[in-house]
Design a protein around this motif. Structure first.
Motif, PDB file in Angstrom:
ATOM      1  N   ALA A  54       2.876  75.324  54.508  1.00 27.99           N
ATOM      2  CA  ALA A  54       4.044  75.588  53.657  1.00 27.99           C
ATOM      3  C   ALA A  54       5.260  74.831  54.178  1.00 27.99           C
ATOM      4  CB  ALA A  54       4.341  77.082  53.606  1.00 27.99           C
ATOM      5  N   ARG A  55       6.175  74.544  53.256  1.00 26.56           N
ATOM      6  CA  ARG A  55       7.425  73.857  53.608  1.00 26.56           C
ATOM      7  C   ARG A  55       8.612  74.698  53.162  1.00 26.56           C
ATOM      8  NH1 ARG A  55       8.164  67.706  51.900  1.00 26.56           N
ATOM      9  NH2 ARG A  55       6.755  67.607  53.692  1.00 26.56           N
ATOM     10  N   TYR A  99      11.456  80.214  60.009  1.00 25.38           N
ATOM     11  CA  TYR A  99      10.898  81.526  59.665  1.00 25.38           C
ATOM     12  C   TYR A  99      10.558  81.633  58.182  1.00 25.38           C
ATOM     13  CZ  TYR A  99      11.435  83.496  64.295  1.00 25.38           C
ATOM     14  OH  TYR A  99      11.302  83.757  65.642  1.00 25.38           O
ATOM     15  N   ALA A 100      11.271  80.895  57.323  1.00 25.50           N
ATOM     16  CA  ALA A 100      10.912  80.922  55.898  1.00 25.50           C
ATOM     17  C   ALA A 100       9.550  80.259  55.697  1.00 25.50           C
ATOM     18  CB  ALA A 100      11.986  80.227  55.067  1.00 25.50           C
ATOM     19  N   ALA A 101       9.325  79.115  56.367  1.00 25.44           N
ATOM     20  CA  ALA A 101       8.029  78.429  56.244  1.00 25.44           C
ATOM     21  C   ALA A 101       6.919  79.284  56.848  1.00 25.44           C
ATOM     22  CB  ALA A 101       8.082  77.061  56.928  1.00 25.44           C
ATOM     23  N   LEU A 102       7.224  79.936  57.984  1.00 24.65           N
ATOM     24  CA  LEU A 102       6.211  80.784  58.637  1.00 24.65           C
ATOM     25  C   LEU A 102       5.875  81.988  57.756  1.00 24.65           C
ATOM     26  CD1 LEU A 102       4.450  81.361  61.137  1.00 24.65           C
ATOM     27  CD2 LEU A 102       6.439  82.495  62.176  1.00 24.65           C
ATOM     28  N   ALA A 103       6.887  82.594  57.129  1.00 29.90           N
ATOM     29  CA  ALA A 103       6.630  83.762  56.269  1.00 29.90           C
ATOM     30  C   ALA A 103       5.710  83.381  55.113  1.00 29.90           C
ATOM     31  CB  ALA A 103       7.956  84.317  55.730  1.00 29.90           C
ATOM     32  N   LEU A 104       5.985  82.234  54.495  1.00 38.07           N
ATOM     33  CA  LEU A 104       5.179  81.811  53.349  1.00 38.07           C
ATOM     34  C   LEU A 104       3.764  81.427  53.790  1.00 38.07           C
ATOM     35  CD1 LEU A 104       4.941  81.160  50.363  1.00 38.07           C
ATOM     36  CD2 LEU A 104       6.072  78.968  50.776  1.00 38.07           C
ATOM     37  N   LEU A 141       2.773  87.427  48.144  1.00 42.09           N
ATOM     38  CA  LEU A 141       4.036  88.165  48.046  1.00 42.09           C
ATOM     39  C   LEU A 141       4.971  87.525  47.029  1.00 42.09           C
ATOM     40  CD1 LEU A 141       4.765  88.815  51.856  1.00 42.09           C
ATOM     41  CD2 LEU A 141       3.632  90.343  50.234  1.00 42.09           C
ATOM     42  N   ALA A 142       5.672  88.356  46.290  1.00 44.56           N
ATOM     43  CA  ALA A 142       6.695  87.874  45.356  1.00 44.56           C
ATOM     44  C   ALA A 142       7.876  87.348  46.177  1.00 44.56           C
ATOM     45  CB  ALA A 142       7.132  89.019  44.458  1.00 44.56           C
ATOM     46  N   PRO A 143       8.714  86.480  45.584  1.00 41.80           N
ATOM     47  CA  PRO A 143       9.826  85.887  46.347  1.00 41.80           C
ATOM     48  C   PRO A 143      10.692  86.921  47.085  1.00 41.80           C
ATOM     49  CG  PRO A 143       9.609  84.778  44.240  1.00 41.80           C
ATOM     50  CD  PRO A 143       8.615  85.904  44.226  1.00 41.80           C
ATOM     51  N   ARG A 144      10.985  88.031  46.432  1.00 38.61           N
ATOM     52  CA  ARG A 144      11.817  89.044  47.089  1.00 38.61           C
ATOM     53  C   ARG A 144      11.135  89.592  48.348  1.00 38.61           C
ATOM     54  NH1 ARG A 144      14.487  94.008  43.782  1.00 38.61           N
ATOM     55  NH2 ARG A 144      15.244  92.186  42.656  1.00 38.61           N
ATOM     56  N   GLU A 145       9.821  89.838  48.238  1.00 37.03           N
ATOM     57  CA  GLU A 145       9.074  90.373  49.385  1.00 37.03           C
ATOM     58  C   GLU A 145       8.987  89.323  50.503  1.00 37.03           C
ATOM     59  OE1 GLU A 145       9.538  93.411  47.838  1.00 37.03           O
ATOM     60  OE2 GLU A 145       8.650  92.093  46.332  1.00 37.03           O
ATOM     61  N   LEU A 146       8.827  88.061  50.103  1.00 38.71           N
ATOM     62  CA  LEU A 146       8.791  86.981  51.098  1.00 38.71           C
ATOM     63  C   LEU A 146      10.124  86.887  51.822  1.00 38.71           C
ATOM     64  CD1 LEU A 146       6.982  84.060  49.290  1.00 38.71           C
ATOM     65  CD2 LEU A 146       6.364  85.042  51.511  1.00 38.71           C
ATOM     66  N   ARG A 190      12.254  89.273  52.312  1.00 34.93           N
ATOM     67  CA  ARG A 190      12.371  90.421  53.236  1.00 34.93           C
ATOM     68  C   ARG A 190      11.578  90.160  54.515  1.00 34.93           C
ATOM     69  NH1 ARG A 190       9.886  95.026  50.298  1.00 34.93           N
ATOM     70  NH2 ARG A 190      10.049  95.943  52.372  1.00 34.93           N
ATOM     71  N   LEU A 191      10.390  89.547  54.340  1.00 30.46           N
ATOM     72  CA  LEU A 191       9.571  89.237  55.516  1.00 30.46           C
ATOM     73  C   LEU A 191      10.262  88.179  56.384  1.00 30.46           C
ATOM     74  CD1 LEU A 191       6.877  89.397  57.084  1.00 30.46           C
ATOM     75  CD2 LEU A 191       5.932  87.727  55.474  1.00 30.46           C
ATOM     76  N   ALA A 192      10.747  87.103  55.768  1.00 31.67           N
ATOM     77  CA  ALA A 192      11.415  86.035  56.530  1.00 31.67           C
ATOM     78  C   ALA A 192      12.633  86.588  57.275  1.00 31.67           C
ATOM     79  CB  ALA A 192      11.833  84.906  55.588  1.00 31.67           C
ATOM     80  N   ARG A 193      13.334  87.514  56.647  1.00 32.68           N
ATOM     81  CA  ARG A 193      14.520  88.152  57.246  1.00 32.68           C
ATOM     82  C   ARG A 193      14.216  88.763  58.603  1.00 32.68           C
ATOM     83  NH1 ARG A 193      14.877  93.283  54.648  1.00 32.68           N
ATOM     84  NH2 ARG A 193      14.330  94.121  56.691  1.00 32.68           N
ATOM     85  N   ARG A 194      12.970  89.272  58.780  1.00 38.37           N
ATOM     86  CA  ARG A 194      12.604  89.917  60.040  1.00 38.37           C
ATOM     87  C   ARG A 194      12.495  88.904  61.183  1.00 38.37           C
ATOM     88  NH1 ARG A 194      10.108  94.950  59.244  1.00 38.37           N
ATOM     89  NH2 ARG A 194      10.237  95.146  61.516  1.00 38.37           N
ATOM     90  N   GLY A 195      12.321  87.618  60.840  1.00 38.37           N
ATOM     91  CA  GLY A 195      12.290  86.590  61.883  1.00 38.37           C
ATOM     92  C   GLY A 195      13.691  86.140  62.243  1.00 38.37           C
ATOM     93  N   SER A 196      14.498  85.871  61.216  1.00 37.51           N
ATOM     94  CA  SER A 196      15.874  85.409  61.409  1.00 37.51           C
ATOM     95  C   SER A 196      16.604  85.692  60.101  1.00 37.51           C
ATOM     96  CB  SER A 196      15.842  83.914  61.719  1.00 37.51           C
ATOM     97  OG  SER A 196      17.130  83.369  61.639  1.00 37.51           O
TER      98      SER A 196
END
Ligand code: PMV
Length: 318
Positions: free
Chosen positions: A4-5, A105-110, A120-125, A127-133
């Protein structure tokens, strides 16, 4: 396996300070611009033969101290137990002081969520990325994005904003190539705990989000620019007033900022912002990029990068 990018983003209305450090819930909402030229590519493979997670960045094997807690969140969500191999390539000049944690963290979450079988839907993604940074929550989206502060894990997420009728551009001034003097995470906590200006920052910055939404909806570039400069200056004022006192400003930071002021006085719409490091990012319109670059070149030749709004995070291989 998923590759992912995600592109990095620069906040116009800043995020500075966590109400909940574990969930990464911010005190204020924030609004950002995703950038076209700076991104991270991350490949995640869950592999039953691995005895531990693995992480390489730009081909170098690194400890998994930041990656494993994030993968644990993904494993919990997916109900999987396999270890993963994570390999990232940064197309963000990290050494030049442009933050890469947002795109990372956005690339890692995806990549990790899809590799684990989640869709995951964009909103859920976000929220997940948020937990990294925190800023990574905004990097899932192209163009302008808002991260709603929310009040718990479910309500603190980012989403895309409608594009204003403006040809936005950003000129990055590389003041210092050195690694930043202080990591944003610990300084943020210190500002919250010790700066007498922090409560004022929270109140004003939250109002600034509303004002920015209005300015964006009206495609009012002058107002967008003014709000952008104010949010950055107010964040740095709160940082400076902490204990111990500290600033990311360097002499060249102020020199670049002054050049931007002079450009404005000469009728060129350009506004400065700055994050957890001394580099200055100039928000302008595409038509003004040549004038902005010409004004900054005498002092910053070879240290200017020009970019435009970038796309949402995408899956490159699945
Ligand atoms: O998400 P972090 O922990 O990298 O913090 C980002 C903080 C700033 O870049 C200074 C502001 C922002 O909103 O991106």
């Amino acid at each position: 396996m998923t590759l992912a990018r995600a592109h990095t983003n620069i906040a116009l209305i800043k995020y500075w300070g966590k109400k909940d450090a574990r969930l990464i819930l911010p005190y204020t909402s924030s609004i950002s611009l995703t950038l076209a030229d700076f991104y991270t590519d991350t490949r995640v493979t869950f592999d039953p033969t691995l005895g531990e997670d693995r992480f390489t960045l730009d081909g170098t094997i690194l400890p998994t101290t930041k990656v494993t807690p994030f993968l644990d969140l993904v494993r919990d969500l997916a109900g999987r137990h396999q270890f993963a191999s994570v390999s990232s390539v940064n197309h963000v000049p990290t050494a030049a002081g442009l933050a890469s944690s947002a795109s990372a963290y956005a690339a890692l979450a995806l990549a990790a969520s899809r590799a684990a079988g989640l869709r995951l839907a964009p909103r859920e993604l976000s929220r997940l990325a948020r937990r990294g940074s925190g800023s990574a929550s905004r990097s899932l989206f192209g163009g302008l994005a808002i991260w709603h502060r929310g009040f718990d894990d479910a309500t603190s997420f980012a989403e895309a904003l409608p594009a204003p009728k403006l040809d936005l551009a950003m000129v990055v001034v590389l003041v210092s190539a050195k690694a930043k003097a202080k990591a944003s995470r610990s300084l943020m906590a210190n500002t919250v705990a010790t700066s007498p200006y922090y409560p004022a920052w929270v109140e004003h910055n939250q109002q600034a989000c509303e004002r920015m939404l209005q300015a964006l909806a009206a495609s009012d570039f002058e107002r967008i620019g003014e709000l952008t400069e104010q949010s950055a200056m107010q964040m740095h004022a709160a940082i400076m007033a902490g204990d111990p006192a500290f600033t990311y400003f360097q002499p060249e930071t102020l020199a670049a900022w002054q050049t931007v002021q002079q450009l404005r006085a000469a009728g060129v719409a350009a506004y400065a912002t700055m994050d957890a490091g001394p580099n200055v990012k100039v928000l302008t319109l595409a038509a003004h990029v040549p004038a902005v670059v010409a004004a900054l070149t005498p002092q910053f030749a070879g240290r200017l990068l020009t970019t435009r709004p970038g796309p949402a995070a995408t899956v490159l291989e699945d």
